[in-house]
Scaffold this active site. Structure first.
Site, PDB file in Angstrom:
ATOM      1  N   SER A  61      36.342  45.697 124.175  1.00 25.94           N
ATOM      2  CA  SER A  61      36.363  45.581 126.059  1.00 25.94           C
ATOM      3  C   SER A  61      37.564  46.334 126.221  1.00 25.94           C
ATOM      4  O   SER A  61      38.559  46.742 125.744  1.00 25.94           O
ATOM      5  CB  SER A  61      36.067  44.450 126.623  1.00 25.94           C
ATOM      6  N   THR A  93      33.112  51.324 126.073  1.00 26.07           N
ATOM      7  CA  THR A  93      33.209  49.821 125.925  1.00 26.07           C
ATOM      8  C   THR A  93      32.445  49.073 127.190  1.00 26.07           C
ATOM      9  O   THR A  93      31.932  49.841 128.069  1.00 26.07           O
ATOM     10  CB  THR A  93      34.442  49.412 125.609  1.00 26.07           C
ATOM     11  N   TYR A  94      32.998  47.973 127.343  1.00 24.68           N
ATOM     12  CA  TYR A  94      32.613  47.353 128.636  1.00 24.68           C
ATOM     13  C   TYR A  94      33.970  46.754 129.647  1.00 24.68           C
ATOM     14  O   TYR A  94      34.913  46.698 128.744  1.00 24.68           O
ATOM     15  CB  TYR A  94      31.801  46.323 128.383  1.00 24.68           C
ATOM     16  N   GLY A 109      40.413  45.056 120.748  1.00 21.68           N
ATOM     17  CA  GLY A 109      39.711  45.005 119.787  1.00 21.68           C
ATOM     18  C   GLY A 109      39.959  46.546 119.118  1.00 21.68           C
ATOM     19  O   GLY A 109      40.984  46.996 118.989  1.00 21.68           O
ATOM     20  N   ALA A 110      39.033  47.005 118.156  1.00 22.56           N
ATOM     21  CA  ALA A 110      39.028  48.260 117.833  1.00 22.56           C
ATOM     22  C   ALA A 110      39.576  49.461 118.543  1.00 22.56           C
ATOM     23  O   ALA A 110      40.337  50.447 118.176  1.00 22.56           O
ATOM     24  CB  ALA A 110      37.760  48.555 116.968  1.00 22.56           C
ATOM     25  N   ALA A 111      39.405  49.301 119.889  1.00 19.84           N
ATOM     26  CA  ALA A 111      39.737  50.436 120.821  1.00 19.84           C
ATOM     27  C   ALA A 111      41.190  50.501 120.815  1.00 19.84           C
ATOM     28  O   ALA A 111      41.871  51.337 120.976  1.00 19.84           O
ATOM     29  CB  ALA A 111      39.158  50.036 122.364  1.00 19.84           C
TER      30      ALA A 111
END
Length: 163
Positions: A61, A93-94, A109-111
């Site tokens: 997110s 993403t959200y 996270g991955a972002a």
């Protein structure tokens, strides 16, 4: 050869005829009239936000100051697209709200591997509308300044705003 078979033609569908061929099963899909199709349009643009944190250990997110989310009409858990002006990365993403007026814009996270603290980003949201609603759509353009504070709200991008 068999006689042509009628496909579609039901309510909301455009009918068409297919010629049946021996040994071949014909599967017809209905075609939706253009008036029933929804298109994806930009609902909001939050322009020139600066990433304040990148947290690899979070599930995913983007966490954004609740004041910015509200101005852009983005709800918690709504899908957003994030574009990094500095490196060209794009991701979906959200959104998760951070405390109001905190200035927080945190990739999780991955972002967090694609966008780093200090990067300038654009946050976009989209809405599905039909052809009748499309001309009435007024996107929310949120211009963001220092410390991720809103400096201007608008419903269109003006020619002077474009590089």
């Amino acid at each position: 050869a068999g006689a042509p078979r009628k496909a579609g033609g039901g309510r909301g569908n455009i009918g068409f005829t297919l010629a049946a061929m021996p040994g071949i099963n014909v599967v017809a899909q209905s075609i939706t009239p253009r008036s029933l199709v929804e298109r994806s349009f930009r609902q909001s643009v939050s322009n020139q936000a600066v990433v304040t944190e990148a947290n690899l250990q979070y599930v995913g997110s983007i966490t954004v100051d609740a004041t910015l989310l509200q101005a852009a009409d983005i709800l918690p858990n709504e899908e957003v697209q994030v574009v990094d002006i500095d490196n060209g990365a794009r991701l979906e993403t959200y959104a998760i709200p951070a405390p109001a007026d905190s200035g927080v814009v945190c990739l999780n996270g991955a972002a967090a591997r694609l966008m780093q603290k200090g990067d300038t980003i654009i946050i976009l949201s989209y809405v599905l509308v039909d052809d009748k609603e499309a001309p009435l759509l007024k996107p929310k353009i949120v211009y963001i300044g220092e410390q991720n504070r809103i400096i201007k709200l608008d419903s269109q991008i003006h020619p002077n705003d474009i590089c």
